[in-house]
Design an enzyme around this catalytic site. Structure first.
Site, mmCIF file in Angstrom:
data_model
loop_
_atom_site.group_PDB
_atom_site.id
_atom_site.type_symbol
_atom_site.label_atom_id
_atom_site.label_comp_id
_atom_site.label_asym_id
_atom_site.label_seq_id
_atom_site.Cartn_x
_atom_site.Cartn_y
_atom_site.Cartn_z
ATOM 1 N N CYS A 120 0.827 -1.204 0.000
ATOM 2 C CA CYS A 120 0.000 0.000 0.000
ATOM 3 C C CYS A 120 0.869 1.266 0.000
ATOM 4 O O CYS A 120 2.092 1.202 0.085
ATOM 5 C CB CYS A 120 -0.901 0.000 1.226
ATOM 6 S SG CYS A 120 0.007 0.045 2.762
ATOM 7 N N ALA A 154 3.357 1.630 2.779
ATOM 8 C CA ALA A 154 4.553 0.793 2.594
ATOM 9 C C ALA A 154 5.538 1.478 1.661
ATOM 10 O O ALA A 154 6.754 1.442 1.876
ATOM 11 C CB ALA A 154 4.159 -0.572 2.045
ATOM 12 N N ARG A 169 13.173 -4.241 5.392
ATOM 13 C CA ARG A 169 13.752 -4.211 4.049
ATOM 14 C C ARG A 169 15.262 -4.382 4.004
ATOM 15 O O ARG A 169 15.868 -4.286 2.957
ATOM 16 C CB ARG A 169 13.355 -2.925 3.324
ATOM 17 C CG ARG A 169 11.925 -2.960 2.864
ATOM 18 C CD ARG A 169 11.648 -1.892 1.827
ATOM 19 N NE ARG A 169 12.011 -2.303 0.487
ATOM 20 C CZ ARG A 169 12.763 -1.600 -0.339
ATOM 21 N NH1 ARG A 169 13.294 -0.467 0.049
ATOM 22 N NH2 ARG A 169 13.015 -2.018 -1.550
ATOM 23 N N HIS A 189 5.525 6.085 -2.929
ATOM 24 C CA HIS A 189 6.810 6.614 -3.412
ATOM 25 C C HIS A 189 6.619 8.072 -3.840
ATOM 26 O O HIS A 189 7.418 8.941 -3.504
ATOM 27 C CB HIS A 189 7.302 5.835 -4.637
ATOM 28 C CG HIS A 189 7.463 4.364 -4.415
ATOM 29 N ND1 HIS A 189 7.238 3.448 -5.404
ATOM 30 C CD2 HIS A 189 7.823 3.651 -3.322
ATOM 31 C CE1 HIS A 189 7.458 2.234 -4.936
ATOM 32 N NE2 HIS A 189 7.816 2.329 -3.671
#
Lengths: 545, 488
Positions: free
Chosen positions: A55, A58, A89, A187
């Site tokens: 999503c 994230a 990550r 992003h």
């Protein structure tokens, strides 16, 4: 086995008709005879399809903001999202000041039911005070999870007030999970925020060295960025900031001084690259430091951009030295890997990047795709004017930047820029599809069902993706390589990284484990013996007896 | 026990728990041919799949209704309908669990109503669709787990003829633990329905052909027949009444409830085995007696090491209770007991268990690792027992961690850790003892140097860890990290 339209049709027939029509547009068989092969991407996920997509939160907090090490990244919301984005990550970082590395911390307002009912702004404001006191960070980000926008908490106002109160760079990101269609929206939100609030905040006016660059879209998974920087430093480049792996607020705020921006992951960071060009006149170069050939090409393109003879010469020297070191090491792995086939399904750029490295090992990529990329990542940036914007993409506003009056400087003359663009991917990306072999398959937003079906048809020797889907092929007896977190290995970038990758992939093929999957009693008799020929009479007797 | 909550701070720094739907997924993975959907943003499903897959090393499929901005305005029932259609078509499940997320709950979705409408519209009267309301802010994964189990029982259980089987309801244990409980039941010739049964589904052997939904799990039909059972054994002593499936079966159908602690340690396993012997009217098989004897032998062998341990136990309330009790039986008294859950009963339940504890025990409810870390430092803890996030105590304070519970994401084998029954307890105790011994030996040289050679002019050589420098004496290792407070 080659795949054809009919086989794809058969796979899709299992879906309800509407789903079938939708998914069909996300699957393309590469055919270089056709000029521009179109693929649908960055559209809404089909509910219940068991996607690998995440999503907006994230993408924003988890991917772009998270790796910035000297900042505390506050998650405003109930505890889950903070927990799930806590060091997941493998973006590594080291800092000169051990008191200013906060990556190991998961910091959340942990909203409870009463906060949902009465609002969480006050709690957030009190918490920021605490965070400043406890951590003394260089800057703070606040990322919103789903309920925040729904209950109307004004996190931007809270951040603004806190900024005034503490004299610290405190910024808020409205990256609620329901925004956009995947992490890609996040992003974009993070790119806008960093550009608006941090890049350019520093007071540097001149680059610290002759060849100052930024690396964008490199998250230092397993130390990738360190391997890349090692080589760049040896050639003579100065890396101002890596966005955002091992990056820091302190470096990011002076990112505007660079003379060139490198873009590794186009999907997650192209917005900043574009904005830096518009605002400061700095072009960006699409690079790929995954794979030996790609690394060499990227280094040469960089040298060409600067056009300095000494730099070009130094680049070649370093390439030669690095190759001498790694080529003998690579040979044994190539022997194991040669002739194999791979699936390469990753997020938004690695699906493309790793194909070259596979090829160098003698492995053919027969299927590749992206989880959350847009059409330009598949078809190249030339397609950008033709992409229709829909309701989902409009929800994430484009940040319109204008040239900075004081700091805008054309880094190279327009004519030279045009000339270079003919030779190197300067402020351009040609996408993944053009690099793929005829007959190979491109799948956008691959899911569990399709993964299984494509494996049955194509029988790849290795499946490279992430942790959610890696256990499916493994259960089917196929080796996997996680390209999201590298199965706790790495670095895989640059020259030495290629050796690590080759070693890990070869090990996946060569491990004796696979030999035991079929138990001996399934494919050969446990008792060895032969049946004697007998005359018809005796046989009849025995049967009768 | 001095009880401390974190409410004097607004920040949750390094959480000790996850959110409610995370816990809700797990029981549905232990029901035969079941699938589960989270009604909300797809990020919820993706994040949780990722974390569960990392613990069990198995494919974890969780559907999502993939709600987006439009859904937040007009409601998400259409998306959920689509998700259900697609899941049914591709996975062909025989039961679907629907969990809600923060998003669905905040916009006020009536998920039970939507589920009813769906069944009506699709003409699926008998299809078991279990809707569970699990907002992320409604509790921790522990509460989510129990609520999902209870809702499953409520949705399926129907008045049935009495039968001689018993219900066994288990908390979030490892597949290996579930297998051990089943082995004990089978050794004692008990007919049972164990819910939820993840023993095969989340620790799946390599086998052909591959199927999307792993074989195994509690049968839907068996859950329907739970009300006819002779008794319910629920390993849920800390479970609150409103989410207790065993209590529901008792109050609605009159099934006698035996609410026991997880069978870990001598006493708790004795209670379980004794109860089974009583219910079945039989004797305890020789095998179990031998195993009990071996456990005691292990305890006698290890007690001198364990007595040097000062533990910090954290995690799910049910497991915390079981671990504290097992450790205390063996002379390893905890100094810190902590859970991220707001469970109200745990502290009182532990009171008698820790009555003989020689030192102070500090209890944290709804806590985070920042607070656990501080208390560990203040009380001289030298072993941490709990899930992987306790690694933070190792990294920052040098306290070794014996991994136990869920999630274990930085080591393999969380699904194979066996800790219940006499045999499991033996293995658990060995892991604890060896963690203490490893820690001791790692620091032995440094401790000896400090004791005998300091200021002798002989240079210190070999391995010296930060922990080693902190040893007061090698007999009684108390941890006082040198760098405490200097490194965050």
């Amino acid at each position: 086995m080659a795949i054809n339209e009919k086989m794809i049709e058969e796979i899709l027939n299992k879906y309800p008709a509407k789903v079938k029509r939708n998914r069909k547009k996300h699957i393309v068989i590469r055919d270089s005879a056709r000029e521009n092969q179109e693929i649908e991407a960055n559209t809404r996920t089909i509910p219940g399809i068991v996607t690998n997509r995440g999503c907006a939160f994230a993408g924003c907090k988890g991917v772009v903001l998270g790796p910035l090490k000297d900042m505390v990244h506050i998650v405003h919301g109930p505890i889950g999202c903070a927990y799930y984005s806590w060091l997941t990550r493998r973006n590594k970082a080291k800092t000169d000041d051990p008191k200013k590395n906060f990556l190991a911390y998961c910091v959340s307002t942990d909203m409870q039911e009463s906060d949902i009912v009465f609002g969480g702004e006050k709690k957030l404001a009190r918490m920021i005070d605490e965070v400043v006191e406890i951590f003394k960070p260089n800057a703070i980000t606040i990322s919103a999870t789903c309920p925040v926008g729904l209950i109307g908490d004004d996190i931007q106002a809270v951040a603004k007030a806190a900024r005034a109160k503490h004299g610290l760079n405190i910024t808020a990101y409205s990256c609620e999970g329901y925004k956009g269609v995947s992490q890609s929206a996040g992003h974009h939100i993070a790119n806008n925020g960093l550009m608006e609030n941090i890049v350019g905040e520093g007071d540097w006016e001149e680059p610290p060295s002759k060849y100052t660059i930024n690396i964008l879209g490199e998250y230092n998974i397993g130390g990738d960025s360190w391997e890349v920087e090692r080589v760049l430093n040896e050639i003579g480049y100065e890396v101002q900031v890596v966005m955002t792996g091992n990056g820091s607020y302190e470096k990011l705020k002076n990112a505007h001084v660079a003379q060139l921006n490198l873009v590794q992951c186009h999907r997650s960071i192209n917005y900043i690259a574009d904005m830096l060009e518009k605002k400061y006149g700095t072009p960006w170069l699409k690079v790929n430091f995954i794979g030996i050939r790609a690394t060499i090409e990227s280094l040469r393109n960089m040298a060409l951009y600067f056009g300095d003879e000494a730099l070009i010469k130094r680049t070649e020297e370093v390439i030669e030295k690095e190759l001498a070191e790694i080529e003998p090491q690579l040979e044994p792995y190539k022997k194991i890997c040669s002739g194999k086939t791979a699936f390469c399904f990753v997020g938004g750029s690695r699906g493309h990047h790793y194909q070259g490295l596979y090829e160098e090992l003698g492995i053919t990529t027969v299927l590749a795709g992206y989880e959350f990329a847009h059409r330009d990542d598949y078809e190249g940036r030339d397609v950008l004017p033709h992409i229709k914007s829909d309701a989902d993409s409009k929800n994430i506003p484009d940040l319109h930047v204008t040239p900075d009056e004081r700091r805008y400087r054309l880094k190279i003359p327009v004519e030279r820029m045009e000339e270079l663009q003919k030779k190197i991917p300067l402020s351009n990306y040609k996408g993944m599809i053009k690099d793929m072999m005829d007959g190979s398959i491109v799948v956008d937003d691959l899911n569990h069902y399709e993964t299984e079906e494509f494996i049955r048809i194509l029988k790849p020797d290795i499946f490279s993706s992430g942790i959610k889907d890696k256990y499916i092929p493994q259960k089917m007896g196929i080796p996997t390589k996680q390209l999201h977190n590298y199965d706790y290995s790495g670095p895989y970038a640059g020259f030495r990284g290629a050796i690590n990758f080759a070693r890990d992939v070869a090990m996946g093929f060569a491990t004796p484990t696979w030999n035991f999957i079929v138990p001996p009693w399934k494919d050969k008799p446990l008792l060895e013996g032969s049946i004697e020929q007998c005359s018809d009479d005796t046989c009849v007797e025995e049967v009768g007896a | 026990m001095p009880r401390e909550t974190k409410h004097y701070r607004n920040v949750n720094e390094n959480p000790c728990n996850m959110c409610m739907p995370m816990g809700g997924i797990l029981p549905f993975k232990g029901i035969e041919d079941a699938m589960v959907i989270i009604h909300g943003s797809q990020g919820c499903s993706t994040y949780m799949r990722r974390h569960i897959a990392e613990h069990y090393n198995e494919p974890i499929d969780v559907g999502s209704s993939s709600l987006n901005e439009k859904g937040t305005i007009y409601g998400g029932s259409q998306n959920l309908f689509q998700a259900l259609d697609n899941i049914r078509k591709v996975y062909k499940p025989r039961l679907i669990g629907i969990l809600t997320s923060c998003l669905a709950e905040t916009i006020g979705e009536d998920v039970e109503g939507i589920a009813r409408d769906y069944l009506k519209q699709r003409g699926l009267d008998d299809f078991p669709l279990v809707a569970v309301s699990t907002p992320g802010y409604g509790g921790t994964h522990s509460e989510g787990y129990w609520l999902a189990v209870k809702k499953t029982v409520v949705a399926l259980a129907r008045p049935t003829e009495k039968h001689d089987g018993i219900n066994v309801i288990v908390p979030n244990l490892s597949p290996a633990d579930i297998r051990e409980i089943k082995r004990i039941l089978e050794l004692m010739d008990i007919k049972y329905t164990l819910l939820p049964d993840i023993s095969e589904t989340l620790d799946r052997p390599i086998a052909r052909p591959y199927t999307k939904i792993p074989p195994g799990g509690t049968k839907v039909e068996a859950i329907r027949r739970m009300p006819g059972a002779a008794a319910t054994i629920q390993f849920g002593i800390t479970v609150e009444e409103n989410v207790s499936p065993g209590r529901y079966l008792q109050s609605q159908f009159g099934v006698p409830l035996y609410n026991l602690p997880v069978p870990m340690g001598v006493e708790a396993t004795d209670m379980f085995v004794g109860l089974l012997a009583g219910l079945a009217g039989g004797s305890v098989p020789k095998t179990l007696e031998l195993e009990r004897g071996r456990l005691l032998d292990c305890m006698v062998d290890s007690h001198k090491y364990n007595a040097q341990g000062r533990g910090a136990v954290f995690g799910d309330p049910e497991l915390v209770y079981a671990v504290v009790r097992t450790c205390a039986e063996n002379g390893l008294y905890p100094a810190v007991v902590a859970t991220g859950s707001g469970n109200t009963g745990l502290e009182d339940l532990l009171e008698p268990v820790l009555a003989d504890c020689p030192g102070e025990v500090r209890f944290h409810n709804e806590t985070d690792f920042a607070q656990i870390r501080t208390t560990c430092r203040e009380t001289g803890v030298n072993i941490a027992i709990g899930h992987s996030d306790g690694k933070y105590l190792t990294e920052k304070e040098g306290i070794p961690l014996a991994r136990m519970g869920f999630p274990i994401h930085d080591r393999v084998g969380g699904q194979r850790l066996l800790s219940v029954g006499y045999t499991g307890t033996t293995m658990f105790l060995d892991r604890i003892t060896n963690t203490l011994l490893e820690y001791k030996h790692k620091n032995y040289r440094a401790a000896m140097y400090r004791k005998f050679y300091r200021n002798t002019g002989i240079e210190e050589r070999g391995h010296t860890s930060l922990m080693g420098q902190a040893f007061g004496s090698e007999e009684c290792p108390q941890l006082i990290p040198v760098l405490r407070g200097e490194l965050r």
